[in-house]
Design a protein around this motif. Structure first.
Motif, PDB file in Angstrom:
ATOM      1  N   ALA A  81       0.828  -1.211   0.000  1.00 32.29           N
ATOM      2  CA  ALA A  81       0.000   0.000   0.000  1.00 32.29           C
ATOM      3  C   ALA A  81       0.864   1.263   0.000  1.00 32.29           C
ATOM      4  O   ALA A  81       0.338   2.371  -0.124  1.00 32.29           O
ATOM      5  CB  ALA A  81      -0.921   0.002   1.217  1.00 32.29           C
ATOM      6  N   GLY A  82       2.177   1.088   0.165  1.00 31.63           N
ATOM      7  CA  GLY A  82       3.072   2.241   0.159  1.00 31.63           C
ATOM      8  C   GLY A  82       3.030   3.042   1.447  1.00 31.63           C
ATOM      9  O   GLY A  82       3.436   4.203   1.464  1.00 31.63           O
ATOM     10  N   LEU A  83       2.570   2.425   2.516  1.00 28.40           N
ATOM     11  CA  LEU A  83       2.474   3.125   3.798  1.00 28.40           C
ATOM     12  C   LEU A  83       3.826   3.152   4.502  1.00 28.40           C
ATOM     13  O   LEU A  83       4.600   2.189   4.427  1.00 28.40           O
ATOM     14  CB  LEU A  83       1.438   2.449   4.694  1.00 28.40           C
ATOM     15  N   ALA A  84       4.093   4.240   5.188  1.00 28.72           N
ATOM     16  CA  ALA A  84       5.307   4.346   6.004  1.00 28.72           C
ATOM     17  C   ALA A  84       5.055   3.591   7.306  1.00 28.72           C
ATOM     18  O   ALA A  84       4.129   3.921   8.045  1.00 28.72           O
ATOM     19  CB  ALA A  84       5.619   5.806   6.289  1.00 28.72           C
ATOM     20  N   ILE A  85       5.863   2.562   7.551  1.00 30.82           N
ATOM     21  CA  ILE A  85       5.669   1.739   8.746  1.00 30.82           C
ATOM     22  C   ILE A  85       6.995   1.518   9.464  1.00 30.82           C
ATOM     23  O   ILE A  85       8.060   1.567   8.860  1.00 30.82           O
ATOM     24  CB  ILE A  85       5.031   0.365   8.435  1.00 30.82           C
ATOM     25  N   ILE A  86       6.869   1.268  10.758  1.00 33.95           N
ATOM     26  CA  ILE A  86       7.989   0.844  11.588  1.00 33.95           C
ATOM     27  C   ILE A  86       7.526  -0.415  12.312  1.00 33.95           C
ATOM     28  O   ILE A  86       6.395  -0.476  12.792  1.00 33.95           O
ATOM     29  CB  ILE A  86       8.375   1.924  12.625  1.00 33.95           C
ATOM     30  N   GLU A  87       8.397  -1.409  12.405  1.00 41.38           N
ATOM     31  CA  GLU A  87       8.084  -2.631  13.136  1.00 41.38           C
ATOM     32  C   GLU A  87       8.805  -2.627  14.477  1.00 41.38           C
ATOM     33  O   GLU A  87       9.957  -2.209  14.559  1.00 41.38           O
ATOM     34  CB  GLU A  87       8.534  -3.863  12.357  1.00 41.38           C
ATOM     35  N   SER A  88       8.113  -3.108  15.499  1.00 41.62           N
ATOM     36  CA  SER A  88       8.688  -3.199  16.846  1.00 41.62           C
ATOM     37  C   SER A  88       8.258  -4.503  17.492  1.00 41.62           C
ATOM     38  O   SER A  88       7.218  -5.061  17.147  1.00 41.62           O
ATOM     39  CB  SER A  88       8.193  -2.053  17.725  1.00 41.62           C
ATOM     40  N   ASP A  89       9.050  -4.965  18.440  1.00 38.04           N
ATOM     41  CA  ASP A  89       8.684  -6.137  19.224  1.00 38.04           C
ATOM     42  C   ASP A  89       7.959  -5.708  20.487  1.00 38.04           C
ATOM     43  O   ASP A  89       8.388  -4.768  21.166  1.00 38.04           O
ATOM     44  CB  ASP A  89       9.924  -6.941  19.633  1.00 38.04           C
ATOM     45  N   LEU A  90       6.891  -6.406  20.798  1.00 36.87           N
ATOM     46  CA  LEU A  90       6.147  -6.205  22.037  1.00 36.87           C
ATOM     47  C   LEU A  90       6.047  -7.536  22.743  1.00 36.87           C
ATOM     48  O   LEU A  90       6.204  -8.590  22.127  1.00 36.87           O
ATOM     49  CB  LEU A  90       4.711  -5.733  21.756  1.00 36.87           C
ATOM     50  N   LEU A  91       5.708  -7.473  24.010  1.00 37.42           N
ATOM     51  CA  LEU A  91       5.343  -8.681  24.730  1.00 37.42           C
ATOM     52  C   LEU A  91       3.831  -8.728  24.812  1.00 37.42           C
ATOM     53  O   LEU A  91       3.190  -7.719  25.090  1.00 37.42           O
ATOM     54  CB  LEU A  91       5.912  -8.671  26.151  1.00 37.42           C
ATOM     55  N   GLY A  92       3.291  -9.887  24.566  1.00 39.71           N
ATOM     56  CA  GLY A  92       1.885 -10.117  24.840  1.00 39.71           C
ATOM     57  C   GLY A  92       1.835 -10.898  26.137  1.00 39.71           C
ATOM     58  O   GLY A  92       2.597 -11.850  26.314  1.00 39.71           O
ATOM     59  N   MET A 132      -2.810  -8.241  27.236  1.00 36.78           N
ATOM     60  CA  MET A 132      -2.364  -6.912  26.832  1.00 36.78           C
ATOM     61  C   MET A 132      -1.030  -7.004  26.114  1.00 36.78           C
ATOM     62  O   MET A 132      -0.285  -7.975  26.284  1.00 36.78           O
ATOM     63  CB  MET A 132      -2.286  -5.970  28.034  1.00 36.78           C
ATOM     64  N   ALA A 133      -0.778  -5.992  25.294  1.00 36.41           N
ATOM     65  CA  ALA A 133       0.494  -5.859  24.594  1.00 36.41           C
ATOM     66  C   ALA A 133       1.282  -4.780  25.309  1.00 36.41           C
ATOM     67  O   ALA A 133       0.735  -3.726  25.638  1.00 36.41           O
ATOM     68  CB  ALA A 133       0.254  -5.464  23.141  1.00 36.41           C
ATOM     69  N   ILE A 134       2.557  -5.047  25.575  1.00 32.70           N
ATOM     70  CA  ILE A 134       3.397  -4.054  26.238  1.00 32.70           C
ATOM     71  C   ILE A 134       4.743  -3.963  25.537  1.00 32.70           C
ATOM     72  O   ILE A 134       5.300  -4.957  25.101  1.00 32.70           O
ATOM     73  CB  ILE A 134       3.600  -4.349  27.743  1.00 32.70           C
ATOM     74  N   MET A 135       5.236  -2.737  25.421  1.00 30.77           N
ATOM     75  CA  MET A 135       6.594  -2.506  24.941  1.00 30.77           C
ATOM     76  C   MET A 135       7.417  -2.157  26.170  1.00 30.77           C
ATOM     77  O   MET A 135       7.005  -1.318  26.976  1.00 30.77           O
ATOM     78  CB  MET A 135       6.656  -1.362  23.932  1.00 30.77           C
ATOM     79  N   VAL A 136       8.541  -2.816  26.309  1.00 31.62           N
ATOM     80  CA  VAL A 136       9.403  -2.610  27.473  1.00 31.62           C
ATOM     81  C   VAL A 136      10.816  -2.281  27.015  1.00 31.62           C
ATOM     82  O   VAL A 136      11.172  -2.502  25.858  1.00 31.62           O
ATOM     83  CB  VAL A 136       9.417  -3.868  28.381  1.00 31.62           C
TER      84      VAL A 136
END
Length: 165
Positions: A81-92, A132-136
């Motif tokens: 789709a040409g979207l600007a994205i960033i990927e990150s790791d989270l904990l579920g 829940m999803a958390i970024m640490v």
């Protein structure tokens, strides 16, 4: 010259369905009517579900954070789709059946001096439990800490439709 055969070292990447994280996509959108619908509609008819969503917006742009039921195919759709994205790791993490489950998660992470950067609920009940999803700031230590305290840490496999109840 040897190739490492017989060394016992597994040649696997940290990413993938068995690694104890879930992937988050941060999508940058122009802050105007209908932009969110356009992104979410891209998953219609694909079998990919939005498992979690968080939106932060300003006057100029919006940051939409998505956790998808199939991150690999989801990434392909977003990139096409040409979207600007960033990927990150989270904990579920599954929330325990207690009066203050989020407090228990926070207390466990505080004891290990782990900072929570982002947190938001997963939309589906994984294995019948809220999650829940958390970024640490230290994902490996957080995983170890939560496992040691009896929490169930989720993987990408847990987000698949056939596991949800």
């Amino acid at each position: 010259m040897t190739t490492g055969e017989g060394s016992g070292t597994k040649f696997e990447t940290m990413r993938g369905r068995g690694y104890p994280t879930i992937r988050q996509f941060t999508v940058f959108l122009e802050n105007r009517v209908g932009q969110l619908q356009e992104v979410v509609r891209r998953f219609e008819g694909t079998g990919i579900r939005v498992a979690a969503i968080s939106i932060n917006d300003s006057a100029e742009c919006a940051f939409v954070r998505l956790v998808l039921s199939d991150y690999e195919r989801g990434r392909e759709l977003l990139e096409r789709a040409g979207l600007a994205i960033i990927e990150s790791d989270l904990l579920g993490v599954e929330l325990p059946d207690s009066p203050q489950p989020i407090l228990r998660v926070c207390t466990a992470l505080l004891a290990a001096e782990i900072n929570i950067i982002q947190a938001y609920p997963l939309l589906a009940r994984i294995h019948g439990q809220p999650a829940m999803a958390i970024m640490v700031d230290n994902i490996d230590l957080a995983t170890e800490t939560l496992n040691a305290k009896g929490f169930r840490v989720l993987t990408e496999d847990d987000l698949r439709d056939d596991i949800l109840e």
